[in-house]
Design an enzyme around this catalytic site. Structure first.
Site, short mmCIF file in Angstrom:
data_model
loop_
_atom_site.label_atom_id
_atom_site.label_comp_id
_atom_site.label_asym_id
_atom_site.label_seq_id
_atom_site.Cartn_x
_atom_site.Cartn_y
_atom_site.Cartn_z
N MET A 34 0.91 -1.22 0.07
CA MET A 34 -0.15 0.05 -0.02
C MET A 34 0.93 1.26 -0.05
SD MET A 34 -2.96 -1.07 2.87
CE MET A 34 -3.48 -2.81 2.84
N MET A 136 -12.33 -7.46 -4.23
CA MET A 136 -12.27 -7.15 -3.08
C MET A 136 -13.53 -7.40 -2.32
SD MET A 136 -9.22 -6.22 -2.28
CE MET A 136 -9.76 -5.76 -0.67
C1 DX5 Z 1 -7.03 -5.37 2.50
C2 DX5 Z 1 -5.88 -6.34 2.02
C3 DX5 Z 1 -6.42 -7.69 2.51
C4 DX5 Z 1 -6.37 -7.84 4.10
C5 DX5 Z 1 -7.43 -9.12 4.30
O1 DX5 Z 1 -6.91 -4.01 2.11
O2 DX5 Z 1 -6.02 -6.42 0.74
O3 DX5 Z 1 -5.56 -8.58 1.92
O4 DX5 Z 1 -5.25 -8.13 4.58
O5 DX5 Z 1 -7.63 -9.00 5.74
P1 DX5 Z 1 -8.66 -9.76 6.44
O6 DX5 Z 1 -8.61 -11.21 6.25
O7 DX5 Z 1 -8.46 -9.55 7.87
O8 DX5 Z 1 -9.80 -8.98 6.04
#
Ligand code: DX5
Ligand code: ZN
Length: 215
Positions: A34, A136
């Protein structure tokens, strides 16, 4: 069989070597990059991917939540990524095309990712050029968020498009996946599950990995 990709975002970053060892029965390792621009958080970058590559043979599934990802493809490939996912919202179609070309030139697996707001049909121009679509099921940026149930429809829609146009493409789902939501996303058509909190928060990690796969 469904693959499970633990996200190290929920791991203890002071002890990454041990945290990776804990999930070695999983299929892939999911690394969330990120940039503080595309999403309001900054996590790991090239040097960390490089260090992880030296430490493990696991398949490194690198999720790029960065603006204009084409700038960074070569660097992440050299660092040892096996697959890179770029968000369709992170650049113009020309920039996304550039990123996919750079991945092809480097010989890594290619994936496109969709924020919850993006129409699943946006994958259509790219489907035959990618190895995976990442849907997502939370707003990208942070681990530990609640699964968005309405995204099951988007997963079904992307699965339908994949079946029609490019059946060998994987469909990965990321965000809020646990033992309750995993069977729902698998039924909707997912075949790769990312899980951070559910895996790293568990006492018996191998058991949860098996449970997520549904076997
Ligand atoms: C969020 C990330 C995910 C995150 C998922 O922006 O892309 O990969 O780490 O975490 P959980 O499983 O805790 O939702
Ligand atoms: Zn992710």
């Amino acid at each position: 069989m469904v693959k499970v990709a633990p996200s190290i975002l929920s791991a203890n970053f002071c002890n990454l070597a041990e945290e990776i060892r804990r999930v070695q029965s999983a299929d892939w390792l999911h690394l969330d990059v990120m940039d503080g621009m595309f999403v309001p958080n900054i996590t790991i970058g090239v040097p960390v991917v490089q260090a992880i590559r030296k430490h493990t043979d696991m398949f490194l599934d690198v999720h790029l939540m960065v603006e204009k990802p084409h700038r960074l493809i070569d660097a992440f490939c050299e660092a040892g990524a096996d697959m890179l996912s770029v968000h369709l919202e992170a650049d113009s179609p020309r920039g996304i095309d550039q990123a996919l070309r750079a991945m092809e030139a480097n010989g890594v697996k290619r994936a496109i990712a969709l924020r919850p707001i993006t129409d699943p049909k946006a994958v259509l121009p790219y489907l035959e050029r990618v190895d995976m679509v990442l849907v997502m099921t939370v707003e990208p940026g942070f681990g530990g968020q609640k699964f968005m149930t309405h995204r099951l429809e988007a997963i079904r829609e992307v699965r339908g498009l994949i079946e029609r146009h490019y059946p060998k493409c994987y469909l990965e789902v990321d965000g809020g996946i646990d033992l309750v939501t995993a069977p729902q996303v698998i039924a909707a058509g997912a075949d790769v599950l990312v899980a951070g909190t559910a895996v790293y928060g568990a006492d018996d990690v191998p058991q949860v990995i098996k449970g997520l796969r549904g076997v």
